[in-house]
Motif scaffolding. Sequence first.
Motif, short mmCIF file in Angstrom:
data_model
loop_
_atom_site.label_atom_id
_atom_site.label_comp_id
_atom_site.label_asym_id
_atom_site.label_seq_id
_atom_site.Cartn_x
_atom_site.Cartn_y
_atom_site.Cartn_z
N ASP A 62 0.81 -1.22 0.00
CA ASP A 62 0.00 0.00 0.00
C ASP A 62 0.84 1.27 0.00
OD1 ASP A 62 -2.34 -1.33 0.02
OD2 ASP A 62 -2.58 -1.29 2.21
N THR A 63 2.09 1.14 0.45
CA THR A 63 2.99 2.30 0.53
C THR A 63 4.36 1.88 0.00
OG1 THR A 63 3.96 1.77 2.69
CG2 THR A 63 1.86 2.99 2.72
N THR A 64 5.28 2.86 -0.05
CA THR A 64 6.65 2.56 -0.50
C THR A 64 7.54 2.10 0.67
OG1 THR A 64 7.33 4.87 -0.14
CG2 THR A 64 6.50 4.32 -2.33
N LEU A 65 7.00 2.13 1.87
CA LEU A 65 7.84 1.94 3.06
C LEU A 65 8.53 0.58 3.19
CD1 LEU A 65 5.64 3.84 5.70
CD2 LEU A 65 7.40 4.72 4.18
N PRO A 66 7.93 -0.53 2.73
CA PRO A 66 8.62 -1.81 2.92
C PRO A 66 9.84 -2.04 2.01
CG PRO A 66 6.24 -2.12 2.64
CD PRO A 66 6.56 -0.72 2.25
N VAL A 67 10.06 -1.18 1.03
CA VAL A 67 11.14 -1.42 0.06
C VAL A 67 12.52 -1.33 0.74
CG1 VAL A 67 12.20 -0.51 -2.06
CG2 VAL A 67 9.71 -0.55 -1.83
N THR A 68 13.40 -2.26 0.37
CA THR A 68 14.74 -2.30 0.99
C THR A 68 15.80 -1.85 -0.03
OG1 THR A 68 15.16 -4.54 0.24
CG2 THR A 68 14.02 -4.31 2.36
N VAL A 69 16.99 -1.60 0.49
CA VAL A 69 18.12 -1.28 -0.39
C VAL A 69 18.37 -2.46 -1.34
CG1 VAL A 69 20.61 -0.78 -0.45
CG2 VAL A 69 19.17 0.30 1.29
N GLY A 70 18.22 -3.67 -0.83
CA GLY A 70 18.41 -4.87 -1.66
C GLY A 70 17.42 -4.94 -2.81
N ASP A 71 16.15 -4.55 -2.54
CA ASP A 71 15.14 -4.53 -3.61
C ASP A 71 15.56 -3.56 -4.72
OD1 ASP A 71 13.46 -6.25 -2.17
OD2 ASP A 71 12.31 -4.60 -1.27
N ILE A 72 15.96 -2.35 -4.29
CA ILE A 72 16.34 -1.32 -5.28
C ILE A 72 17.55 -1.83 -6.09
CG2 ILE A 72 17.25 1.03 -5.60
CD1 ILE A 72 14.43 1.29 -4.66
N GLU A 73 18.51 -2.42 -5.38
CA GLU A 73 19.73 -2.89 -6.05
C GLU A 73 19.38 -3.96 -7.09
OE1 GLU A 73 22.89 -4.11 -3.35
OE2 GLU A 73 23.38 -5.68 -4.81
N TYR A 74 18.52 -4.89 -6.72
CA TYR A 74 18.14 -5.99 -7.62
C TYR A 74 17.48 -5.46 -8.90
CZ TYR A 74 15.41 -9.97 -9.34
OH TYR A 74 14.84 -10.93 -10.13
N HIS A 75 16.50 -4.56 -8.73
CA HIS A 75 15.77 -4.05 -9.90
C HIS A 75 16.65 -3.11 -10.72
CE1 HIS A 75 11.82 -5.80 -9.20
NE2 HIS A 75 12.10 -5.69 -7.91
N ALA A 76 17.48 -2.31 -10.03
CA ALA A 76 18.32 -1.35 -10.75
C ALA A 76 19.37 -2.08 -11.59
CB ALA A 76 18.98 -0.39 -9.77
N ALA A 77 19.91 -3.16 -11.07
CA ALA A 77 20.92 -3.91 -11.85
C ALA A 77 20.28 -4.47 -13.11
CB ALA A 77 21.51 -5.02 -10.99
N ALA A 78 19.03 -4.95 -13.01
CA ALA A 78 18.33 -5.48 -14.18
C ALA A 78 18.06 -4.36 -15.19
CB ALA A 78 17.01 -6.13 -13.74
N VAL A 79 17.59 -3.22 -14.69
CA VAL A 79 17.31 -2.07 -15.57
C VAL A 79 18.60 -1.61 -16.25
CG1 VAL A 79 16.66 0.39 -15.56
CG2 VAL A 79 15.25 -1.28 -14.33
N ASN A 80 19.66 -1.56 -15.49
CA ASN A 80 20.93 -1.07 -16.04
C ASN A 80 21.39 -1.91 -17.23
OD1 ASN A 80 23.16 0.72 -16.01
ND2 ASN A 80 24.40 -0.89 -15.07
N ARG A 81 21.09 -3.21 -17.18
CA ARG A 81 21.49 -4.09 -18.30
C ARG A 81 20.71 -3.77 -19.56
NH1 ARG A 81 20.50 -8.38 -14.38
NH2 ARG A 81 22.19 -8.02 -12.92
N GLY A 82 19.58 -3.09 -19.42
CA GLY A 82 18.76 -2.74 -20.60
C GLY A 82 19.03 -1.34 -21.12
N LEU A 83 19.86 -0.59 -20.42
CA LEU A 83 20.12 0.80 -20.84
C LEU A 83 21.50 0.93 -21.48
CD1 LEU A 83 18.85 2.82 -17.70
CD2 LEU A 83 17.58 2.18 -19.77
N GLU A 84 21.56 1.81 -22.46
CA GLU A 84 22.87 2.10 -23.05
C GLU A 84 23.25 3.55 -22.79
OE1 GLU A 84 25.16 1.73 -27.33
OE2 GLU A 84 23.08 1.07 -27.17
N HIS A 85 22.30 4.45 -23.09
CA HIS A 85 22.62 5.88 -22.99
C HIS A 85 21.87 6.60 -21.87
CE1 HIS A 85 23.39 4.85 -27.29
NE2 HIS A 85 24.50 5.51 -27.02
N ALA A 86 20.67 6.12 -21.53
CA ALA A 86 19.86 6.85 -20.55
C ALA A 86 20.55 6.89 -19.19
CB ALA A 86 18.49 6.18 -20.42
N MET A 87 20.26 7.95 -18.45
CA MET A 87 20.79 8.06 -17.07
C MET A 87 19.92 7.20 -16.16
SD MET A 87 20.95 11.47 -14.72
CE MET A 87 22.44 12.08 -15.45
#
Length: 271
Positions: A62-87
């Motif tokens: 219901d809120t953003t509060l349960p999200v952990t650093v590990g969750d962000i790291e996991y999703h960001a690493a996946a996203v980063n593999r799909g980006l070439e130029h975007a920040m």
Amino acid sequence: MYIPKPLDKKITIPYLNQLKQQGEKFACLTAYDFCFAQVLEQAGVEVVLVGDSLGMVIQGHDTTLPVTVGDIEYHAAAVNRGLEHAMLIVDMPFGSLNSQQQALDNASQLIKRSGAQVVKLEGGITQIRTVEILSKYSIPVCAHLGLQPQSVHKLGGYRVQGREHDSAIEMKDTALQLQEAGADLLLLECVPQQLATEITELLQIPVIGIGAGVNCDGQILVLQDILGISGKAPSFSKNYMQQQNSIQDAISAYVGEVKNQNFPDASHCFS
Ligand code: KIV
């Protein structure tokens, strides 16, 4: 129809500064996985955020509060593999900034392990010293003012911020202090268009708006909201699937409307 222009150069802070100086708007969106990151890159989205909104649109909280650093790291690493130029910007989740040392450790870990270039943090005036320290340690920071969803229990709900004279003055002052402390970008969420315009003009750093009017330097929305699949999109968002036949075309339409300043219109702003 807007013809997407895939990015042909790496998007950097100096490049966003240059766009601001030239009065050119840039498009930002959230993403949480590899495939969507590729679609955003193809559509010419300059800035991709792995936001703690993932707690709501990916994890079903219901809120953003349960999200952990590990969750962000996991999703960001996946996203980063799909980006070439975007920040790539990553959110510092609730509870990851409780001391300056903790913030520095968590931000360093996120940058190092996910490949993101910038960390975004809520907290406003409380986090001035943290911004100063991250900046000193060469970690680019996007500060976040206006509605700060991590404070939902203090605020008692998700509401427009800065409508009263005193709170508007305070937000302008805090924005200046964050810039002075070394913030490279500022995100304004749910702020009256007039106030967002004044803050954008006051600051040298680029300002990204969400529910903050058309005059911010860049716009951001949550991906699932513009695709019409979040189930509870806020009033300032827009469902781009209603007039498009594919996800790629919907995202391109959003980019086009941001660049042409057709989004947000009056129906997606606050006064
Ligand atoms: O978490 C997030 O996705 C955000 C955006 C709503 C700006 O902070």
